[in-house]
Scaffold this active site. Structure first.
Site, mmCIF file in Angstrom:
data_model
loop_
_atom_site.group_PDB
_atom_site.id
_atom_site.type_symbol
_atom_site.label_atom_id
_atom_site.label_comp_id
_atom_site.label_asym_id
_atom_site.label_seq_id
_atom_site.Cartn_x
_atom_site.Cartn_y
_atom_site.Cartn_z
ATOM 1 C CG ASP A 104 -1.618 1.118 1.642
ATOM 2 O OD1 ASP A 104 -2.113 1.656 0.656
ATOM 3 O OD2 ASP A 104 -1.625 1.640 2.689
ATOM 4 C CB THR B 231 -1.673 6.386 1.917
ATOM 5 O OG1 THR B 231 -1.857 6.860 0.797
ATOM 6 C CG2 THR B 231 -2.006 7.751 3.038
ATOM 7 C CD GLU C 30 -12.090 16.725 7.991
ATOM 8 O OE1 GLU C 30 -12.226 16.093 8.890
ATOM 9 O OE2 GLU C 30 -13.112 16.715 6.846
ATOM 10 C CG PHE D 12 -14.956 12.718 2.180
ATOM 11 C CD1 PHE D 12 -14.414 13.328 1.244
ATOM 12 C CD2 PHE D 12 -14.548 11.379 2.366
ATOM 13 C CE1 PHE D 12 -13.389 12.790 0.280
ATOM 14 C CE2 PHE D 12 -13.474 10.820 1.458
ATOM 15 C CZ PHE D 12 -13.002 11.480 0.364
ATOM 16 C CE LYS E 26 -12.051 19.031 3.340
ATOM 17 N NZ LYS E 26 -12.246 19.149 4.811
ATOM 18 N NE ARG F 146 -3.442 12.665 1.163
ATOM 19 C CZ ARG F 146 -4.000 11.214 1.203
ATOM 20 N NH1 ARG F 146 -3.262 10.117 0.749
ATOM 21 N NH2 ARG F 146 -5.283 11.194 1.681
ATOM 22 N N GLY G 133 -4.232 4.469 -4.325
ATOM 23 C CA GLY G 133 -5.475 4.980 -5.008
ATOM 24 C C GLY G 133 -5.282 6.417 -5.499
ATOM 25 C CG ASP H 26 -1.502 2.335 6.726
ATOM 26 O OD1 ASP H 26 -1.879 2.182 5.557
ATOM 27 O OD2 ASP H 26 -1.562 3.378 7.445
ATOM 28 C CG ASP I 197 -4.010 -1.403 2.827
ATOM 29 O OD1 ASP I 197 -3.994 -1.162 1.654
ATOM 30 O OD2 ASP I 197 -3.502 -0.487 3.876
#
EC number: 7.6.2.1
Lengths: 1196, 350
Positions: free
Chosen positions: A431, A433, A542, A589, A612, A646, A728, A869, A873
């Site tokens: 993975d 991130t 955030e 979100f 956003k 990002r 991703g 993590d 995953d």
């Protein structure tokens, strides 16, 4: 119901955890089914004596997670044990040993079996006891329940809770069962819940009670008369269907009102709730399934070897019984008139020796022989391996080099089954991130109104420049380091310290940061003493935004149900003012929406929508007049992505009252719906207002690479391990991260497979889905073919001796991946990936991650390791041969699903190259040796049979034999399995290519296994034939005594013990005092045994009576035989090794030699470590091997 | 093989933070054991050590072999096979009938001593193709019964030689029943040579295995009769022929001690043996031999050990030479990486 069952059957992926979290998607309205099957639960609130409630007889809140109970421990654990083929065999043998068939006495068979079984049972028992203690602790926790004290709340134990009880839970307490939230210390009946134990997410979740129940204080007023009808217990954590019948009305219930057991009440003083599910009915217990049990490749192969041994056993037993039958038949001739071997009385005999029924006798003899040669099957192998693996895990857990200081986390082997699998990993699927990166976001750049702010370089930029050979200019402004704030790494002299007020676009900047300060779901936490504010946010992004806006003068300091309060700097006056925004709605979100918005009323009483989201969804929602900076912003976003950042697009709009009123009605309608498609309707409603947005700019946060990641990846790829990154992220970001962590290197050829081509886009716009799919398929097919031809061409021109082997890196995006994973293209895709040294899959979903893992695992047959993590995953971790969880910031869910947990990605290097390599080597050697020693022993029995007319008389005393596996040979093997190292940890890391020994399975190949087996058979022959010829019929002592059965047995057995132990001594590479102790101790113990056992009365010791002290020890010929036999039995192996080292040395042999030769020159050890340079020869080897590797890959 | 003791110190271990660690720290404790850094010797097979090992073993083994061979050659052994010769010519086609019949079983044998045999000269009988290690045979005994009269009735394992007319047989079982019953009387120059039959069994057997107060009962009373009968007045612990016989042999060719001749036999002596040929080995084609032998420190005559040592020693020496030549002719630099095993075996074993 039927429909649902079918669906489950079709979806095999539902086994994966990650898909369990997905809400069951169904068009049906489950509420209509309440009362029918699957939805039959009725809870009478606070009415425990209601006869109907008693009738229902729901389970209590007592929880037991133990495998066994006191009553069933013995039968159940025995059953578990005897599921192993080898153990069944031994059990049968133990039973048969009571019959006259047995070649030896029953106790001598039972003793080792009981020992081995007992040891395993004790281990199981201790583990279960530990679980039991945890259960007892949980069951006896206290909770306040209504009715214990005549109309008030009184304390009781968790286990005494019943369905329908009303409980009161205080702040920071765990919920004792699944509860329906009635009301809380807050007026509106909300509470915050931490679900760390359930899903590992650390952020707080908001739950609200129904209005009807939330108004009362149940300390004063009893909650009575409510009846809850709801679904039956199930494992879906995020769904709940039910209705509350209260005061003559029906109220639909949703997950929003349910508090799950094992989650924790936070930021709320207390709550009242009704127990809905208890004990094993709770969702968390329903979810507690055992993780898929994984077995290592070596162990699976070991089973095959056990079968081989069984076949050998059957073959020699059969041979023996045929001979026995023939010889026995001959004992009576002339129709019973003549007896051949009269001394065994063939005329009056039991069926086992009856010459008249020779066939039957030989059949029985076959059974006897199966027992007699049972020493070929190592009884203690399984238990030894288990002991060894547990100890190996201890070493992994204890390794200081894998301890992470900051998080105070050592590495943890959560299962000990897979230690040796760590040494065979061929492909790592990682993975990004949180795994490669820290997942602690830092706000580094932003673009406001078309102007880019933020100086400083990201790590990716630094790494890219370094690769291009440009030195990093030292223009960093040191001023920023005066105060380091976690999550904030932004410096721009135009903006910081309130200077933004003087910027020409100050108004935009103000709006921009206001959005950041208001549009979020974080909760402020004000430190009572210092007044400092910290935030608890759902995502690190955030948190970074809130912190950034705080640092730049928009301090968010309080949140209530309906208000958000900021300390702001007024851009006109420059003074600090408090502003309160009325929070009307939060449009949350989600990964499908990829955006979040809030609707607030500002102090000027204007309605604002602040939003956003990802660029892909935001730009299409801009108003015509809101696109003023679109071009510049897009440009900036692209640049940010390239720098590995990002990005999020920040927008706002003003909403007029009328529009808001109409929309709110619709939105609330959707929200109050209780059907399953509520979410879709809410999304649709939200969609209606999130339009005509005005672009403000974009943010860029950096997810820093973890320490040591590039070096670790470099090392792993030197070790020939392929690394896939499944992320991703956007393609550009992924590629750049790829460069930054040296997954992609300069000079590597990049193959990009994507569907972002103009023709497909135009097709997409036309909306013809079939056509798009078809075109996409064709396009992917074409791209795969092109990639193949490129690699093929490169492979053709590659000269192995050539230094510049062309390396390939494959980058594929999620959309293309769906097509590449199609059955028809799967093969070509795999083929292509196997030719590339690294693969990056970007924009891939959790499901795709799991699919890719499965494809690689099953397609190549190689060992895969997945590392990740986060909750996303989990599927991948469980699917892979080995799952490694990063115990980092993002909760514990991945860790819970993993086999190994480490704190940082970089520890993977040590875990694989050092521990994996060692464990693989140890287990492989250990198993080979095990088979060796048992064959060496077992075959002496067979040879002896040939001299005992195959009658089934073993050559040794019964107790010598039964102690063989357990006492005289077991400890050295365990020491080998736990401590042996071919080269030190430092050299393992210095020469990563050594790891290939495991990947290519050199130490556990069939050749090697059969080699060891033949070595065992050869040893047995040498031992047997040399012994019987030296101890022939002549006197074996000066006093004229001849060697009888007992002397021959003792001498031969001593030779076997010496041989197998010395064989151990010459085949291990690492001699500490432990090895010395165990090896020589085992031999010593044999003699001790002999003396003690021999001094027992002859009825016990039988043939061993005084055999050592009186008979064989004073005889020089016995000792000379021992020396000769032991030496000769070791000679073949020793000679073979000498030849092997001369002509075909193993890689570790070379390294060890190299170290030996280089040491005198390099002086002290430290200098050689510091220099770290590879000697020229090794450099050469590396190239040589790399070439070979690539060639090997192209063959596959 | 070479050994080197490395005492490596942890590179990263024991960092200063560790000493100041908080009490709650989960940092693994440093010890050489847990960090797998115990001092160890790591043997390597360098050419030097390979050659040295072979050389030293050759040099040790060849003399050892020579000594053993010398000792064995010093033993004088006379073997006389009499099974066929002691059958009268008329019975040669049906030896079994002769041996089972009631004919006179006496037989005269003449042995010539070729070299002086120093006393004690051990007298053995050697049987061949006789499976005293047959499982049925070996198991057919009862150690308790031999040891103490208490266990007289414990004859379970002795079948079919367990009881006679309901009375237990002492000593029971096939082993005792089949006791060897040929006898030898030696005369030299018409003078009787006495054979000492004391102390031919193991002391521990006499003391602990065979009881002083256990007397033969019902022995050889059943039918058929197996072998020698025992004097019911002599306790088992003094029935040394039985004790020797009961120590079953490991292999189908075996010798058992018959007695000792306590005088020297001179070279050229002619010894007459009056032999009672009672024991039936004819039904299973077993050979019977009379053996007279002296002993050395190694025991009886057997060249095998010496030859084996010499062989192994010379194999080692030739391997030493072979490897020396190999290393000289085709030296491989230590650590030379161009020999990598899996390059050739790649793909194997998967």
């Amino acid at each position: 119901m039927a429909g649902e069952r079918n669906r489950n059957k079709g979806m095999r992926l539902s086994k994966l955890y990650s898909f369990k979290c997905l809400k069951p998607f169904s068009k049906e309205d489950h509420h209509s089914q309440i009362g029918s099957r699957g939805y039959s639960r009725v809870v009478f609130c606070n009415d425990p004596d209601n006869p109907e409630a008693l009738n229902l007889n729901y389970r209590g809140n007592y929880v037991s997670t133990t495998k066994y109970t006191a009553a069933n421990f013995v039968p159940k654990s025995l059953f578990e044990q005897f599921r192993r083929v080898a153990n069944i065999y031994f059990l049968v043998v133990a039973f048969v040993s009571f019959s006259p068939l047995a070649p030896y006495t029953a106790p001598s068979v039972l003793a080792p079996l009981l020992f081995v079984i007992g040891a395993t049972m004790v281990k199981e028992g201790v583990e279960d006891l530990r679980r039991r203690r945890q259960d007892v602790e949980a069951n006896n926790r206290r909770v306040l329940v209504f009715g214990k004290n005549e109309g008030t709340f009184g304390e009781t134990k968790w286990k005494n809770l019943r369905v329908g009880d009303v409980v009161k839970v205080h702040k920071d307490e765990y919920f004792p069962a699944d509860l329906l939230l009635l009301s809380s210390s807050y007026e509106d009946g909300v509470c915050y819940v931490e679900t760390m134990n359930l899903d590992g997410e650390t952020n707080l979740k908001l739950k609200h009670a129904l209005e009807i129940t939330s108004e009362s204080d149940y300390d004063q007023e009893e909650f009575r008369g409510g009846v809850i009808k709801c679904e039956d217990p199930n494992e879906h954590l995020y769904s709940f269907v039910g209705t509350l019948h209260y005061k003559g009305q029906q109220y639909p219930l949703s997950p929003q009102q349910i508090l799950l057991r094992d989650s924790k009440l936070r930021n709320t003083d207390y709550i009242y709730g009704v127990v809905v599910f208890t004990g094993h009915d709770t969702k968390v217990m329903q979810n507690a399934t055992d993780p898929p049990s994984k077995r290592s490749k070596i162990e699976r192969k070991m089973d095959k070897i056990v079968y081989v041994l069984f076949s050998i056993l059957i073959v020699i037993a059969f041979t023996g019984s045929v001979f026995f039958g023939i010889i026995t038949r001959r004992d009576v001739t002339d129709d019973g008139k003549k007896l051949r071997r009269w001394y065994v009385r063939p005329d009056v005999t039991s069926v086992f020796y009856d010459p008249h029924r020779a066939v039957l006798a030989s059949f029985f003899h076959f059974l006897t022989a199966l027992m007699l040669y049972g020493y070929l099957i190592p009884i203690s192998l399984y238990v030894s391996i288990e002991v060894v693996k547990v100890l190996q895990s201890v070493f992994i857990n204890q390794d200081q080099e894998m301890y992470h200081e900051e998080t105070d986390r050592p590495a943890r082997a959560r299962t000990s089954n897979l230690n040796e699998e760590l040494g065979q990993v061929d492909t790592i699927l990682s993975d990004k991130t949180g795994t490669l990166t820290c997942n602690s976001m830092e706000f580094v750049k932003c673009s406001i109104g078309g102007t880019a702010y933020g100086r400083g370089m990201t790590e990716v930029e630094v790494a890219l420049r370094k690769q291009k050979g440009v030195m990093t200019p030292q223009e960093e402004i040191k001023e920023s380091s005066t105060k380091s704030v976690k999550g904030f790494n932004f410096w721009d002299e135009r903006i910081v310290n309130g200077r933004w007020i003087d910027q020409p676009n100050a108004e935009l900047i103000q709006k921009f940061f206001r959005v950041l300060a208001i549009c979020h779901t974080a909760i402020p936490d004000v430190d009572g003493e210092t007044g400092e504010i910290s935030y608890e946010a759902e995502s690190p992004d955030e948190a970074a935004f809130v912190i950034a806006s705080r640092e730049l003068g928009f301090e968010f300091f309080a949140r209530s149900q309906s208000n958000i309060s900021l300390h702001e700097i007024d851009h006109v006056t420059g003074e600090k003012v408090d502003r309160v925004y009325e929070l009307l709605h939060v449009l949350e979100f989600s990964s499908s929406r990829k955006r979040m918005s809030v609707i607030v009323r500002n102090p000027e009483n204007r309605l604002l929508l602040l939003s956003k989201g990802a660029d892909s969804v935001m730009f299409e929602r801009l108003a015509k007049h809101g696109r003023q900076f679109e071009r510049e912003t897009k440009e900036h976003i692209k640049r940010y992505a390239e720098a590995g950042l990002r990005t999020l697009v920040i927008t706002y709009r003003e909403v007029d009252e009328e529009e808001y009123r109409i929309w709110e009605e619709e939105f609330l309608n959707a929200k109050t719906l209780v059907t399953e498609d509520r979410d879709a309707l809410i999304d649709a409603a939200a969609d209606k207002i999130e339009k005509d947005l005005i672009l403000l700019g974009s943010t860029a946060v950096e997810d820093k690479l973890q320490k040591g990641v590039p070096d670790c990846i470099e090392k792993l790829s030197q070790a020939g391990v392929k690394i896939w990154v499944l992320t991703g992220d956007k393609t550009e970001t992924a590629i750049n991260i790829g460069y930054a962590c040296s997954l992609l290197r300069e000079g590597m050829k990049k193959i990009l497979i994507t569907l972002d081509s103009p023709d497909i886009e135009t097709l997409e716009k036309q909306g013809d889905k079939d056509a798009v799919a078809k075109a996409s398929f064709q396009s992917i097919k074409k791209q795969l073919r092109e990639g193949m031809s490129q690699t093929a061409a490169a492979a053709a021109t590659n000269d192995p001796a050539n230094e510049n082997v062309q390396m390939f890196g494959l980058v594929i995006d999620g959309k293309s991946l769906t097509f590449a994973l199609d059955k028809k293209l799967e093969k070509e895709f795999l083929e292509l990936t196997s030719r590339c040294s690294s693969v990056i899959c970007c924009r891939s979903s959790p499901k795709q991650k799991a699919l890719v893992t499965r494809l690689v695992k099953s397609g190549t047959g190689r060992t895969t390791l997945a590392i990740g993590d986060g909750a996303n995953d989990v599927g991948m971790l469980q699917e892979a041969d080995i799952g490694v969880g990063i115990s980092g910031a993002e909760g514990m869910q991945a860790v819970m699903a993993s086999d190994f947990a480490i704190a940082q990605f970089r520890f993977l290097e040590r875990l694989l190259l050092v521990h994996g390599h060692w464990c693989y080597r140890r287990i492989a050697m250990m198993i080979c040796y095990f088979f060796y020693k048992n064959l060496a022993f077992g075959f002496t029995l067979f040879w002896y049979e040939a001299y005992a007319s195959f009658s089934g008389k073993p050559a040794y005393n019964d107790w010598y034999m039964s102690c063989y596996n357990v006492f005289f040979t077991s400890l050295p093997v365990i020491a080998l399995g736990v401590f042996d190292q071919d080269v030190s940890a430092r050299l393992c890391l210095k020469y990563p290519l050594l790891y290939q020994e495991g990947v290519q399975n050199i130490l556990f190949s069939w050749e090697r296994i059969l080699g060891w087996m033949s070595n065992g058979i050869i040893s047995s022959m040498i031992v047997f034939f040399l012994t019987i010829h030296t101890l022939d019929s002549q006197a074996f002592r000066k006093d004229g005594q001849v060697a009888d059965y007992s002397v021959l047995g003792v001498t031969m057995y001593s030779s076997v013990v010496w041989t197998v132990n010395c064989q151990m001594a010459i085949s291990i590479n690492y001699f500490t005092w432990i090895q010395h102790c165990f090896i020589w101790g085992s031999i010593g113990f044999w003699y001790l045994f002999l003396v003690v056992y021999g001094s027992l009365p002859p009825t016990f010791s039988t043939t061993a009576f005084q055999v050592f002290v009186e008979t064989s020890a004073p005889s020089p010929i016995c000792w000379l035989t021992l020396v000769l036999v032991t030496f000769s039995a070791l000679l073949p192996y020793f000679t073979y090794r000498a030849f092997q080292i001369k002509f075909r040395p193993m890689y570790h042999d070379i390294i060890v030699e190299q170290r030996r030769t280089e040491r005198p020159e390099s002086g002290t050890r430290t200098t050689s470590i510091v220099s770290g340079e590879l000697p020229v020869q090794v450099e050469f080897t590396l190239h040589h091997l790399k070439a070979n590797l690539s060639r090997r890959d192209s063959w596959n | 093989m070479s050994f080197s003791a490395t005492s490596s110190i942890a590179l990263g271990g024991g960092s200063p933070e560790a000493s100041a660690a908080k009490i709650t720290s989960k940092r693994p404790k440093y010890s050489r054991f847990t960090q797998q850094e115990l001092p160890a010797c790591k043997p390597i097979l360098t050419p030097k050590w390979v050659i040295l090992t072979f050389l030293v073993s050759g040099v040790v083994f060849i003399p050892l072999g020579a000594i053993c061979l010398f000792a064995s050659q010093g033993v004088i052994e006379i073997i006389d096979q009499y099974d066929t010769d002691c059958i009268p010519l008329t019975f040669r086609d049906n030896k079994v009938r002769y041996i089972q019949g009631l004919e006179d079983k006496r037989c005269n044998r003449t042995i010539t001593v070729t070299k002086t045999m120093k006393n004690p000269v051990y007298v053995y009988y050697q049987l061949e193709n006789y499976y005293q290690n047959h499982r049925r045979y070996v198991k057919s005994r009862q150690d308790g019964q031999l040891r103490s009269p208490k266990d007289e009735h414990d004859v379970k394992s002795c079948a079919p030689e367990d009881t006679v007319g309901g009375e237990p047989i002492v000593p029971c079982g096939l082993v005792a029943w089949s006791l060897f019953n040929d006898t030898y009387d030696f005369t030299r120059n018409n003078q009787k040579l006495s054979v000492n039959k004391k102390d031919i069994s193991w002391k521990s057997d006499r003391d602990s295995k065979f009881g002083k107060n256990v007397f033969p009962k019902n022995f050889q009373k059943g039918s058929p009769i197996g072998g020698k009968s025992l004097d019911p007045k002599i306790p088992l612990s003094e029935q040394e022929d039985l004790i020797v016989w009961m120590r079953t042999a490991a292999l189908p060719i075996f010798r058992k001690l018959y007695g000792k001749i306590d005088t020297d036999l001179e070279a050229g002596d002619t010894i007459n043996v009056l032999l009672q040929n009672n024991y039936n080995t004819y039904s299973f084609n077993g050979k019977k031999k009379l053996v007279l032998s002296t002993t050395s420190w190694l025991g009886g005559r057997n060249d095998f050990l010496g030859i084996a040592y010499l062989t192994v020693g010379s194999i080692c020496l030739s391997l030493a030479v072979f490897f020396s030549v190999l290393y000289l002719a085709k030296p491989r630099q230590l650590g030379d990486p161009s020999y990598l095993s899996w390059n050739r075996s790649a793909g194997g074993g998967r």
